[in-house]
Design a protein around this motif. Structure first.
Motif, mmCIF file in Angstrom:
data_model
loop_
_atom_site.group_PDB
_atom_site.id
_atom_site.type_symbol
_atom_site.label_atom_id
_atom_site.label_comp_id
_atom_site.label_asym_id
_atom_site.label_seq_id
_atom_site.Cartn_x
_atom_site.Cartn_y
_atom_site.Cartn_z
ATOM 1 N N GLY A 1 59.793 -21.079 33.796
ATOM 2 C CA GLY A 1 59.579 -22.491 33.518
ATOM 3 C C GLY A 1 58.432 -22.706 32.544
ATOM 4 N N GLU A 2 57.551 -21.716 32.426
ATOM 5 C CA GLU A 2 56.432 -21.767 31.472
ATOM 6 C C GLU A 2 56.866 -21.387 30.061
ATOM 7 O OE1 GLU A 2 53.384 -22.827 32.448
ATOM 8 O OE2 GLU A 2 54.299 -23.146 34.416
ATOM 9 N N GLY A 3 58.087 -20.856 29.939
ATOM 10 C CA GLY A 3 58.592 -20.435 28.640
ATOM 11 C C GLY A 3 59.140 -19.022 28.721
ATOM 12 N N PRO A 4 59.774 -18.559 27.653
ATOM 13 C CA PRO A 4 60.344 -17.206 27.645
ATOM 14 C C PRO A 4 59.288 -16.142 27.976
ATOM 15 C CG PRO A 4 61.064 -18.436 25.724
ATOM 16 C CD PRO A 4 59.997 -19.262 26.390
ATOM 17 N N GLN A 5 59.722 -15.136 28.723
ATOM 18 C CA GLN A 5 58.812 -14.066 29.146
ATOM 19 C C GLN A 5 59.495 -12.713 28.964
ATOM 20 O OE1 GLN A 5 55.689 -14.535 30.580
ATOM 21 N NE2 GLN A 5 55.882 -16.753 30.324
ATOM 22 N N PRO A 6 58.764 -11.725 28.480
ATOM 23 C CA PRO A 6 59.319 -10.366 28.457
ATOM 24 C C PRO A 6 59.275 -9.770 29.869
ATOM 25 C CG PRO A 6 57.109 -10.365 27.543
ATOM 26 C CD PRO A 6 57.463 -11.803 27.827
ATOM 27 N N PHE A 7 60.066 -8.748 30.075
ATOM 28 C CA PHE A 7 60.133 -8.075 31.369
ATOM 29 C C PHE A 7 58.735 -7.669 31.841
ATOM 30 C CE2 PHE A 7 60.584 -4.415 34.141
ATOM 31 C CZ PHE A 7 61.626 -4.783 34.980
ATOM 32 N N SER A 8 57.934 -7.123 30.933
ATOM 33 C CA SER A 8 56.602 -6.617 31.311
ATOM 34 C C SER A 8 55.715 -7.730 31.874
ATOM 35 C CB SER A 8 55.925 -5.937 30.124
ATOM 36 O OG SER A 8 55.758 -6.862 29.059
ATOM 37 N N GLU A 9 55.810 -8.936 31.327
ATOM 38 C CA GLU A 9 55.000 -10.053 31.837
ATOM 39 C C GLU A 9 55.495 -10.509 33.198
ATOM 40 O OE1 GLU A 9 52.098 -11.400 30.740
ATOM 41 O OE2 GLU A 9 52.186 -9.692 29.367
ATOM 42 N N LEU A 10 56.809 -10.524 33.390
ATOM 43 C CA LEU A 10 57.359 -10.874 34.704
ATOM 44 C C LEU A 10 56.916 -9.844 35.733
ATOM 45 C CD1 LEU A 10 60.962 -11.906 33.619
ATOM 46 C CD2 LEU A 10 59.118 -13.438 34.381
ATOM 47 N N ARG A 11 56.950 -8.596 35.345
ATOM 48 C CA ARG A 11 56.534 -7.504 36.243
ATOM 49 C C ARG A 11 55.054 -7.630 36.608
ATOM 50 N NH1 ARG A 11 56.220 -4.412 39.734
ATOM 51 N NH2 ARG A 11 56.196 -2.176 39.606
ATOM 52 N N ARG A 12 54.233 -7.968 35.638
ATOM 53 C CA ARG A 12 52.801 -8.118 35.876
ATOM 54 C C ARG A 12 52.530 -9.304 36.826
ATOM 55 N NH1 ARG A 12 50.353 -6.052 31.884
ATOM 56 N NH2 ARG A 12 51.456 -7.217 30.281
ATOM 57 N N ALA A 13 53.302 -10.377 36.677
ATOM 58 C CA ALA A 13 53.113 -11.563 37.510
ATOM 59 C C ALA A 13 53.661 -11.373 38.920
ATOM 60 C CB ALA A 13 53.787 -12.768 36.855
ATOM 61 N N LEU A 14 54.547 -10.397 39.110
ATOM 62 C CA LEU A 14 55.161 -10.142 40.420
ATOM 63 C C LEU A 14 54.903 -8.691 40.827
ATOM 64 C CD1 LEU A 14 58.567 -11.905 39.682
ATOM 65 C CD2 LEU A 14 56.692 -12.795 41.105
ATOM 66 N N PRO A 15 53.651 -8.337 41.106
ATOM 67 C CA PRO A 15 53.319 -6.933 41.354
ATOM 68 C C PRO A 15 53.936 -6.354 42.629
ATOM 69 C CG PRO A 15 51.434 -8.322 41.841
ATOM 70 C CD PRO A 15 52.477 -9.206 41.212
ATOM 71 N N ARG A 16 54.374 -7.212 43.555
ATOM 72 C CA ARG A 16 54.959 -6.689 44.794
ATOM 73 C C ARG A 16 56.434 -6.330 44.656
ATOM 74 N NH1 ARG A 16 53.534 -11.252 48.872
ATOM 75 N NH2 ARG A 16 54.856 -12.168 47.326
ATOM 76 N N THR A 17 57.015 -6.567 43.496
ATOM 77 C CA THR A 17 58.414 -6.200 43.292
ATOM 78 C C THR A 17 58.489 -4.926 42.456
ATOM 79 O OG1 THR A 17 60.574 -6.939 42.512
ATOM 80 C CG2 THR A 17 58.709 -7.666 41.248
ATOM 81 N N SER A 18 59.486 -4.132 42.749
ATOM 82 C CA SER A 18 59.679 -2.907 41.968
ATOM 83 C C SER A 18 60.464 -3.261 40.700
ATOM 84 C CB SER A 18 60.459 -1.880 42.791
ATOM 85 O OG SER A 18 61.804 -2.311 42.961
ATOM 86 N N PRO A 19 60.397 -2.403 39.697
ATOM 87 C CA PRO A 19 61.202 -2.652 38.493
ATOM 88 C C PRO A 19 62.693 -2.793 38.827
ATOM 89 C CG PRO A 19 59.589 -0.947 38.055
ATOM 90 C CD PRO A 19 59.525 -1.230 39.530
ATOM 91 N N LYS A 20 63.166 -2.004 39.775
ATOM 92 C CA LYS A 20 64.579 -2.062 40.161
ATOM 93 C C LYS A 20 64.915 -3.425 40.786
ATOM 94 C CE LYS A 20 68.010 0.409 42.919
ATOM 95 N NZ LYS A 20 68.241 1.556 43.795
ATOM 96 N N GLU A 21 64.045 -3.910 41.678
ATOM 97 C CA GLU A 21 64.281 -5.220 42.298
ATOM 98 C C GLU A 21 64.240 -6.338 41.262
ATOM 99 O OE1 GLU A 21 62.468 -5.160 46.762
ATOM 100 O OE2 GLU A 21 61.027 -4.983 45.106
ATOM 101 N N LEU A 22 63.284 -6.259 40.352
ATOM 102 C CA LEU A 22 63.166 -7.279 39.315
ATOM 103 C C LEU A 22 64.399 -7.272 38.410
ATOM 104 C CD1 LEU A 22 61.596 -9.500 37.919
ATOM 105 C CD2 LEU A 22 60.310 -7.740 36.688
ATOM 106 N N THR A 23 64.846 -6.103 38.027
ATOM 107 C CA THR A 23 66.041 -5.990 37.192
ATOM 108 C C THR A 23 67.254 -6.571 37.903
ATOM 109 O OG1 THR A 23 65.183 -4.041 36.066
ATOM 110 C CG2 THR A 23 67.582 -4.353 36.027
ATOM 111 N N ARG A 24 67.400 -6.264 39.181
ATOM 112 C CA ARG A 24 68.521 -6.788 39.971
ATOM 113 C C ARG A 24 68.484 -8.313 40.017
ATOM 114 N NH1 ARG A 24 67.890 -4.339 45.061
ATOM 115 N NH2 ARG A 24 68.803 -2.500 44.147
ATOM 116 N N ALA A 25 67.303 -8.878 40.241
ATOM 117 C CA ALA A 25 67.170 -10.331 40.301
ATOM 118 C C ALA A 25 67.476 -10.970 38.948
ATOM 119 C CB ALA A 25 65.762 -10.707 40.758
ATOM 120 N N LEU A 26 66.971 -10.375 37.877
ATOM 121 C CA LEU A 26 67.233 -10.907 36.544
ATOM 122 C C LEU A 26 68.724 -10.865 36.205
ATOM 123 C CD1 LEU A 26 64.199 -9.323 34.686
ATOM 124 C CD2 LEU A 26 64.586 -11.781 35.022
#
Length: 144
Positions: free
Chosen positions: A35-60
């Motif tokens: 909602g703040e604007g487009p974000q690269p994967f790395s920024e989403l990962r940094r903002a959600l440190p409790r999620t694994s890359p695999k979980e984040l990818t699945r959600a995306l």
């Protein structure tokens, strides 16, 4: 009390569709970040440190599949942004976040009461068994 129809939560009922669409616990948080604007994967990962890359990818992927976000790539970078459908859902999610903030203390108190009651019920149902013939509640010694 009025009885619910067996078709109340039919497979195609709007109320049964949202849990399918938002089945991932990270999805609302991702949408809020986007909602703040487009974000690269790395920024989403940094903002959600409790999620694994695999979980984040699945959600995306799930949010992309359901039309809430899209992957954007240009010459310099790639990332994710909300679609108009995602932006319209974000409005509702922001209302839920505001409600949560307004009722935070009540929610925390209720959760703590519930957890205490569960622990009390478990200890009443499954009391500790004494070890080595020691009476219940006896001090235990450690070591030789």
């Amino acid at each position: 009390m009025r009885r619910l129809s067996p078709e109340t939560f039919d497979e195609l009922c709007p109320s049964s569709m949202l849990p399918v669409r938002m089945q991932n616990k990270w999805a609302p948080l991702i949408m809020r970040l986007l909602g703040e604007g487009p974000q690269p994967f790395s920024e989403l990962r940094r903002a959600l440190p409790r999620t694994s890359p695999k979980e984040l990818t699945r959600a995306l992927r799930s949010l992309d599949r359901d039309g809430f976000l899209t992957r954007v790539t240009d010459a310099d970078s790639s990332g994710y942004r909300l679609t108009p459908l995602g932006q319209s859902l974000l409005v509702v999610l922001l209302d839920v976040y505001a409600w949560t903030a307004e009722h935070w203390d009540e929610l925390v108190d209720a959760r703590e009461r519930g957890e205490r009651a569960e622990r009390a019920e478990q200890s009443a149902t499954y009391p500790s068994s004494p070890r080595d013939g020691a009476p219940a509640g006896a001090a235990r010694t450690v070591g030789p």
